[in-house]
Design an enzyme around this catalytic site. Structure first.
Site, PDB file in Angstrom:
ATOM      1  N   CYS A  78       0.831  -1.211   0.000  1.00  0.00           N
ATOM      2  CA  CYS A  78       0.000   0.000   0.000  1.00  0.00           C
ATOM      3  C   CYS A  78       0.868   1.265   0.000  1.00  0.00           C
ATOM      4  O   CYS A  78       1.676   1.458   0.901  1.00  0.00           O
ATOM      5  CB  CYS A  78      -0.919  -0.004   1.217  1.00  0.00           C
ATOM      6  SG  CYS A  78      -1.868   1.516   1.364  1.00  0.00           S
ATOM      7  N   CYS A  81       0.253   3.550   3.334  1.00  0.00           N
ATOM      8  CA  CYS A  81       0.706   3.145   4.664  1.00  0.00           C
ATOM      9  C   CYS A  81       2.045   3.844   4.936  1.00  0.00           C
ATOM     10  O   CYS A  81       2.742   4.235   4.014  1.00  0.00           O
ATOM     11  CB  CYS A  81       0.885   1.624   4.717  1.00  0.00           C
ATOM     12  SG  CYS A  81      -0.641   0.717   5.068  1.00  0.00           S
ATOM     13  N   HIS A 143      -4.270   1.025   7.992  1.00  0.00           N
ATOM     14  CA  HIS A 143      -4.785   0.576   6.702  1.00  0.00           C
ATOM     15  C   HIS A 143      -6.238   0.090   6.784  1.00  0.00           C
ATOM     16  O   HIS A 143      -7.017   0.242   5.847  1.00  0.00           O
ATOM     17  CB  HIS A 143      -3.890  -0.557   6.179  1.00  0.00           C
ATOM     18  CG  HIS A 143      -4.200  -0.981   4.778  1.00  0.00           C
ATOM     19  ND1 HIS A 143      -3.700  -0.336   3.670  1.00  0.00           N
ATOM     20  CD2 HIS A 143      -4.994  -1.989   4.301  1.00  0.00           C
ATOM     21  CE1 HIS A 143      -4.157  -0.923   2.571  1.00  0.00           C
ATOM     22  NE2 HIS A 143      -4.935  -1.929   2.925  1.00  0.00           N
ATOM     23  N   ASN A 183     -13.967   9.047  -2.083  1.00  0.00           N
ATOM     24  CA  ASN A 183     -14.600   7.928  -2.764  1.00  0.00           C
ATOM     25  C   ASN A 183     -14.374   6.730  -1.869  1.00  0.00           C
ATOM     26  O   ASN A 183     -13.242   6.445  -1.509  1.00  0.00           O
ATOM     27  CB  ASN A 183     -13.939   7.634  -4.112  1.00  0.00           C
ATOM     28  CG  ASN A 183     -14.126   8.764  -5.110  1.00  0.00           C
ATOM     29  OD1 ASN A 183     -15.111   9.491  -5.047  1.00  0.00           O
ATOM     30  ND2 ASN A 183     -13.191   8.911  -6.018  1.00  0.00           N
ATOM     31  N   HIS A 194      -6.765   1.919   1.500  1.00  0.00           N
ATOM     32  CA  HIS A 194      -6.348   2.719   2.664  1.00  0.00           C
ATOM     33  C   HIS A 194      -7.296   3.915   2.836  1.00  0.00           C
ATOM     34  O   HIS A 194      -7.653   4.556   1.855  1.00  0.00           O
ATOM     35  CB  HIS A 194      -4.908   3.197   2.440  1.00  0.00           C
ATOM     36  CG  HIS A 194      -4.253   3.662   3.683  1.00  0.00           C
ATOM     37  ND1 HIS A 194      -3.315   2.919   4.352  1.00  0.00           N
ATOM     38  CD2 HIS A 194      -4.432   4.783   4.417  1.00  0.00           C
ATOM     39  CE1 HIS A 194      -2.928   3.580   5.422  1.00  0.00           C
ATOM     40  NE2 HIS A 194      -3.602   4.719   5.491  1.00  0.00           N
ATOM     41  N   HIS A 196      -8.635   7.172   2.773  1.00  0.00           N
ATOM     42  CA  HIS A 196      -8.104   8.433   2.236  1.00  0.00           C
ATOM     43  C   HIS A 196      -9.163   9.154   1.417  1.00  0.00           C
ATOM     44  O   HIS A 196     -10.159   8.565   1.000  1.00  0.00           O
ATOM     45  CB  HIS A 196      -6.879   8.161   1.356  1.00  0.00           C
ATOM     46  CG  HIS A 196      -7.204   7.563   0.017  1.00  0.00           C
ATOM     47  ND1 HIS A 196      -7.642   6.265  -0.138  1.00  0.00           N
ATOM     48  CD2 HIS A 196      -7.200   8.092  -1.227  1.00  0.00           C
ATOM     49  CE1 HIS A 196      -7.856   6.015  -1.419  1.00  0.00           C
ATOM     50  NE2 HIS A 196      -7.613   7.109  -2.104  1.00  0.00           N
ATOM     51  N   GLN A 198      -9.527  12.853  -1.347  1.00  0.00           N
ATOM     52  CA  GLN A 198      -8.758  13.620  -2.327  1.00  0.00           C
ATOM     53  C   GLN A 198      -9.206  15.072  -2.319  1.00  0.00           C
ATOM     54  O   GLN A 198     -10.289  15.390  -1.852  1.00  0.00           O
ATOM     55  CB  GLN A 198      -8.978  13.042  -3.727  1.00  0.00           C
ATOM     56  CG  GLN A 198      -8.535  11.611  -3.852  1.00  0.00           C
ATOM     57  CD  GLN A 198      -8.663  11.125  -5.286  1.00  0.00           C
ATOM     58  OE1 GLN A 198      -7.967  11.595  -6.180  1.00  0.00           O
ATOM     59  NE2 GLN A 198      -9.572  10.211  -5.514  1.00  0.00           N
TER      60      GLN A 198
END
Ligand SMILES: [Zn+2]
Length: 370
Positions: A78, A81, A143, A183, A194, A196, A198
């Site tokens: 990943c 991470c 994660h 998303n 993971h 997250h 944007q």
């Protein structure tokens, strides 16, 4: 490397090996110096262009580098991470709270050509560089976490990061609107598991924002956002949570099988304008609403969703209000709504679920959480 304490977080600015910016936002001060990025990365040179669709008067972004981007790697590979046990990721530190960095495969990026000739030399097919910026926001170094599972203290740091990035990116001359979004779920097209989100700093005003601006203009200076909120609160039938500073509701004309809006009660243009008490309540309310969405269907499967935080575009701070539009494409356990002919072909939406029913179910799951 610069350290500043911005509000309730500690902010540390660094650069990755290919020159991209990376910023740590820590819940508490005292994390100490961060290690450098020692990966042998070639300089980042994204290729992005905007092409104008003259009939719809819309800009379409064409990127040719994105098709090679990382697709659903397993946890050991990943890139979000922390760098641990000899494995080097996008984040050089061995742990972090919240981290923001420039996307390696951006849809918009500074440093492209100053101008571009029209496509095939045809004046109708205008083209310009995809200036702007795309950033990735990692919500946690864990994660397996999700935004809804994080404590309010961490959500608060995420809010501070959104406010910081919005203020900084809005100031870039090419940028017209800053969009913070998440998303969530493979069904939505997420390429990394993971937790997250944007940030897109658009070099144009996106179509849906232009629609809203046109409505506001037709309303001749009336506060349409405030009126919608007041009408929803008066009706009450679609209210999910009515807090002290925020109201969550399913809009009267919801277009998705699950859709939830969250408005600040007062007019605020974007994250930077939120007051202390509004940030504090949001840090409690937002993860609770995300957990309610996960409990919406009795299927033990996290809800795939898009959480779209819409903020005022350039020059519209006085009329355009910060708000969340969260929606899911899951229309029943194991079933997805596809954007078929009417939606994809005509942008005319057909919703098979009554918004009042969605609100009732959300109220039910929220009640069970207390
Ligand atoms: Zn990860």
């Amino acid at each position: 490397m610069t350290d500043t304490t911005a509000g309730r977080v500690t902010r540390t600015v660094t650069r990755l090996a290919d020159g991209r910016e990376l910023i740590y936002f820590d819940d508490e001060p005292g994390a100490g110096p961060r290690p450098p990025d020692t990966r042998p990365l070639p300089p980042s040179r994204p290729v992005v262009e905007l092409r104008h669709d003259v009939l719809h008067d819309e800009w379409v972004t064409v990127t040719t580098h994105r098709n090679t981007r990382t697709f659903l790697p397993d946890a050991a590979a990943c890139p979000l991470c922390p760098s641990r046990d000899g494995r080097r990721s996008e984040i050089p530190a061995d742990d972090y709270d919240v981290v923001v960095f420039e996307n390696r495969f951006p849809s918009f990026a500074a440093g492209a050509a100053d101008e571009l000739d029209p496509v095939d030399g045809e004046a109708l097919f205008a083209r310009r560089p995809g200036a702007g910026r795309c950033e990735v926001v990692c919500f946690s170094s864990d994660h397996a976490a999700s935004l809804g599972s994080l404590p309010p203290r961490r959500i608060r740091t995420v809010i501070e990061a959104w406010a910081d990035r919005t203020a900084e990116l809005s100031a870039l001359p090419a940028v017209e609107q800053v969009f913070c979004f998440e998303n969530r779920g493979e069904e939505i097209g997420v390429t990394l598991h993971h937790p997250h989100g944007q940030i897109y700093a658009y070099p144009f005003v996106p179509p849906r924002t232009r629609q809203v601006l046109a409505s506001l203009e037709r309303a001749g200076g009336r506060d349409l956002f405030g009126e919608v909120l007041a009408a929803e609160r008066r009706a009450g039938t679609r209210i999910v949570v009515d807090g002290e500073h925020w109201t969550a509701f399913v809009p009267a004309a919801a277009r998705w099988p699950v859709q939830l809006h969250l408005y600040p009660r007062r007019h605020v243009a974007g994250f930077p304008g939120l007051r202390e008490e509004e940030r504090a309540e949001l840090a409690e309310l937002y993860p609770m609403l995300l957990r309610a969405c996960d409990a919406y269907y009795d299927d033990d499967a996290p809800l795939p969703y898009v959480a779209a935080w819409r903020q005022a575009p350039r020059g519209a701070d006085g009329v355009y209000r910060l708000h969340l539009e969260l929606f899911s494409i899951r229309r029943a356990p194991g079933r997805l709504k596809y954007l078929a002919g009417s939606e994809s072909g005509m942008a005319a939406w057909i919703n098979d679920v009554a918004p009042e029913q969605v609100a009732e179910r959300l109220r039910e799951v929220v009640a069970k959480m207390h």
